[in-house]
Design an enzyme around this catalytic site. Sequence first.
Site, PDB file in Angstrom:
ATOM      1  N   LYS A  93      -9.739  -2.559   1.274  1.00 25.78           N
ATOM      2  CA  LYS A  93      -9.537  -1.401   2.151  1.00 25.78           C
ATOM      3  C   LYS A  93     -10.331  -0.180   1.690  1.00 25.78           C
ATOM      4  CE  LYS A  93      -6.277  -3.741   4.287  1.00 25.78           C
ATOM      5  NZ  LYS A  93      -6.466  -4.391   5.565  1.00 25.78           N
ATOM      6  N   ARG A 114       0.845  -1.185   0.000  1.00 28.11           N
ATOM      7  CA  ARG A 114       0.000   0.000   0.000  1.00 28.11           C
ATOM      8  C   ARG A 114       0.884   1.240   0.000  1.00 28.11           C
ATOM      9  NH1 ARG A 114      -2.086   0.785   4.395  1.00 28.11           N
ATOM     10  NH2 ARG A 114      -1.527  -1.113   5.516  1.00 28.11           N
ATOM     11  N   ARG A 140       2.241 -12.105  -1.124  1.00 27.20           N
ATOM     12  CA  ARG A 140       0.893 -12.417  -0.652  1.00 27.20           C
ATOM     13  C   ARG A 140       0.306 -13.656  -1.303  1.00 27.20           C
ATOM     14  NH1 ARG A 140      -1.668  -8.743   3.187  1.00 27.20           N
ATOM     15  NH2 ARG A 140      -0.028  -7.236   3.563  1.00 27.20           N
ATOM     16  N   TYR A 194      -1.435  -3.435  -6.865  1.00 29.86           N
ATOM     17  CA  TYR A 194      -1.283  -4.106  -5.568  1.00 29.86           C
ATOM     18  C   TYR A 194      -2.643  -4.224  -4.862  1.00 29.86           C
ATOM     19  CZ  TYR A 194      -0.279  -5.109  -0.771  1.00 29.86           C
ATOM     20  OH  TYR A 194      -0.314  -5.684   0.474  1.00 29.86           O
ATOM     21  N   SER A 249      -1.652  -3.916  10.275  1.00 33.30           N
ATOM     22  CA  SER A 249      -1.285  -4.831   9.199  1.00 33.30           C
ATOM     23  C   SER A 249      -0.045  -5.640   9.572  1.00 33.30           C
ATOM     24  CB  SER A 249      -0.991  -4.035   7.929  1.00 33.30           C
ATOM     25  OG  SER A 249      -2.098  -3.250   7.602  1.00 33.30           O
ATOM     26  N   HIS A 290     -11.018  -2.769  11.071  1.00 32.07           N
ATOM     27  CA  HIS A 290      -9.889  -3.573  10.599  1.00 32.07           C
ATOM     28  C   HIS A 290      -9.701  -4.741  11.569  1.00 32.07           C
ATOM     29  CE1 HIS A 290      -5.391  -3.423   9.184  1.00 32.07           C
ATOM     30  NE2 HIS A 290      -6.088  -4.309   8.521  1.00 32.07           N
ATOM     31  N   CYS A 329       0.513  -7.945  11.784  1.00 30.72           N
ATOM     32  CA  CYS A 329       0.779  -8.221  13.202  1.00 30.72           C
ATOM     33  C   CYS A 329       0.181  -9.559  13.612  1.00 30.72           C
ATOM     34  CB  CYS A 329       0.173  -7.138  14.086  1.00 30.72           C
ATOM     35  SG  CYS A 329       1.179  -5.654  14.199  1.00 30.72           S
ATOM     36  N   ASP A 348      -9.463 -10.012   8.397  1.00 31.02           N
ATOM     37  CA  ASP A 348      -8.994  -8.644   8.144  1.00 31.02           C
ATOM     38  C   ASP A 348     -10.025  -7.557   8.413  1.00 31.02           C
ATOM     39  OD1 ASP A 348      -6.822  -6.975   7.294  1.00 31.02           O
ATOM     40  OD2 ASP A 348      -7.801  -6.698   5.376  1.00 31.02           O
TER      41      ASP A 348
HETATM   42  O1  SAT Z   1      -2.064  -4.631   1.890  1.00 28.76           O
HETATM   43  S1  SAT Z   1      -3.379  -4.735   2.523  1.00 28.76           S
HETATM   44  O2  SAT Z   1      -3.853  -3.404   2.849  1.00 28.76           O
HETATM   45  O3  SAT Z   1      -4.342  -5.380   1.698  1.00 28.76           O
HETATM   46  C1  SAT Z   1      -3.213  -5.637   3.937  1.00 28.76           C
HETATM   47  C2  SAT Z   1      -2.958  -4.762   5.063  1.00 28.76           C
HETATM   48  O4  SAT Z   1      -2.027  -3.955   5.002  1.00 28.76           O
HETATM   49  O5  SAT Z   1      -3.679  -4.848   6.059  1.00 28.76           O
HETATM   50 MN    MN Z   2      -5.363  -5.494   6.854  1.00 27.08          MN
END
Ligand code: SAT
Ligand code: MN
Length: 587
Positions: free
Chosen positions: A209, A72, A373, A200, A251, A229, A253, A280
Amino acid sequence: MNVHVKHVEANEWINRMIKLTKPANVIMIDGSEKQKEQLIKEAVAAGELLELNQEKLPGCYLRRSDPTDVARVENRTFICTEKEIEAGPTNKWAYAPSMNTKMYELFHNSMEGKTMYIIPYMMGPYGSPFSKIGFELTDSRYVVLSMLIMARCGNKVLEELGEDGEFVKGLHSVGTMDPEERYICHFPDEKAIYSFNSEYGGNVLQGKKCFSLRIASVIARDEMWLAEHMLILAIKKPDGQKVYVAAAFPSACGKTNLAMLVPPKKFLDEGYEVTTLGDDIAWLRKAPDGRLYAINPEYGFFGVAPGTSAKSNFNALESTKKGTIFTNVALNTDDNTVWWESLTKIPPENLLDWKGNPWTDRENTKGAHPNSRFTAPAENCPCLDEDFNSPTGVPISAIIFGGRRAKIMPLVMESFDWNHGVFLGSSMGSETTAATTGQVGVTRRDPMAMLPFCGYNMSDYFAHWIEMGEYLGDKAPKIFNVNWFRTDDDGSFMWPGFGENFRVLKWILARCEGKASGVECEIGIIPEEIDFDGLDITSEVKAELFNVDKERWDVEIEEIQAFYDKLDYVPEALEKEFEALKKRVRG
Ligand code: SAT
Ligand code: MN
């Protein structure tokens, strides 16, 4: 070129976007297997996807992204409104009319010679009062194939939309991949998302998101619910009863790991079980019975590959064994399968790294990108909860906040009440990881793990949380804080984590049922006793895991203050909580 959609407003908008971007061809995504297979075939032929070993990994493909497009991009992510105060100091704001003009210029003829795919998608189960619909118009097959995994897509969604349902508008174009001209733009007033120059997932799988957090948080504020989240999991007790928990961590964690946790054998033998609803995002709203219910709006998992192994997360790994797109992992050329750091202790001999080059400098470089990923269908998950598709969602008994804190936060504590819990969420901090571009390993405040995802002013978001507590009254879930990442003087983790985290969940469960006692300390309620039975840790470590170091807390208070000072305002209820904390710590 034009298309016809029954929904009048959607039809008008889609055709306007076709005129703007001028694709050579337009395809409506219908959600069929046949169409998906055709798109995969084309993507493989075009070199966009690499077919993996179809015996070992049926329906699985590898994608190598543009090397600048691996995470991101918060500095290129905008909330576009009339007034800056609507986005607030924690978001990157743009004046909506100007950004609209900019988007118009970027998208003008952006799909020339290409195909536009129209993806009708739904966030949330079919037939659910929680669910919301969007369209993503994109010129990327990779995005289409990823969306087909991550969201419910196709004709069924159009049926649910009908002729006058609400929808979120979304336009995406691959552009030239110029990182300087990368834009992830949200227009909460128009309920529109525009993304350009990235492929991405976290940037351009718009259901994730962009819609389910940034746009949905605004809708949730207006409609009195929460878009968070958070993972959602169920703990089944030996008596067969289930208790549901939602947990917010920044993210990378370990949300996916906690969501799919396998309890230690001892607890399995006693009859405990953990099942997963989401890893998520959670949408939570008050149900007619007065309790807070949650659904996972997504349909798949977009998980970080490195660190995922049969030992660390068996269920996540199993989820990636079919119908999965891997992005930026390493390729094992011996058997045409995938590899990433810690999948196996010893890496296979013949590997291409995530860029597709022979992985020779193994000392100094990574085989897989740290933010590589897997995009895997939720239905693959062996521990998927039976209510994953339930339109009513599941009742949440506990909300958990957490982050990476080497020294400050205890293994687990309960808040004194809802407002104190909101304070804990609002002041959450975590050491940064590779999930976003920027410096890795510095502590940043990440309230409710929503810093990059709250689509409006953070102060108003905190006020909304306080209001939700009043709205839920005594049926509100209890709020906890956990920290798996406490380290000793040598910097080694003190807590084994992973499956052993079940011990913490068990205490939380017992607290929710009024069956465990806790001790009030300066920062919250810590366990009087926690089930460490069978765990090989010393009593010193046990004590240290809950130790409140007042000197460090003195500094922590200053840091929270510095963060609060940056906000437009702090709701009175949180100011009160903060003052009370200062008094308890400083006397
Ligand atoms: O890269 S994502 O935003 O999809 C996953 C995350 O950072 O929580
Ligand atoms: Mn996330």
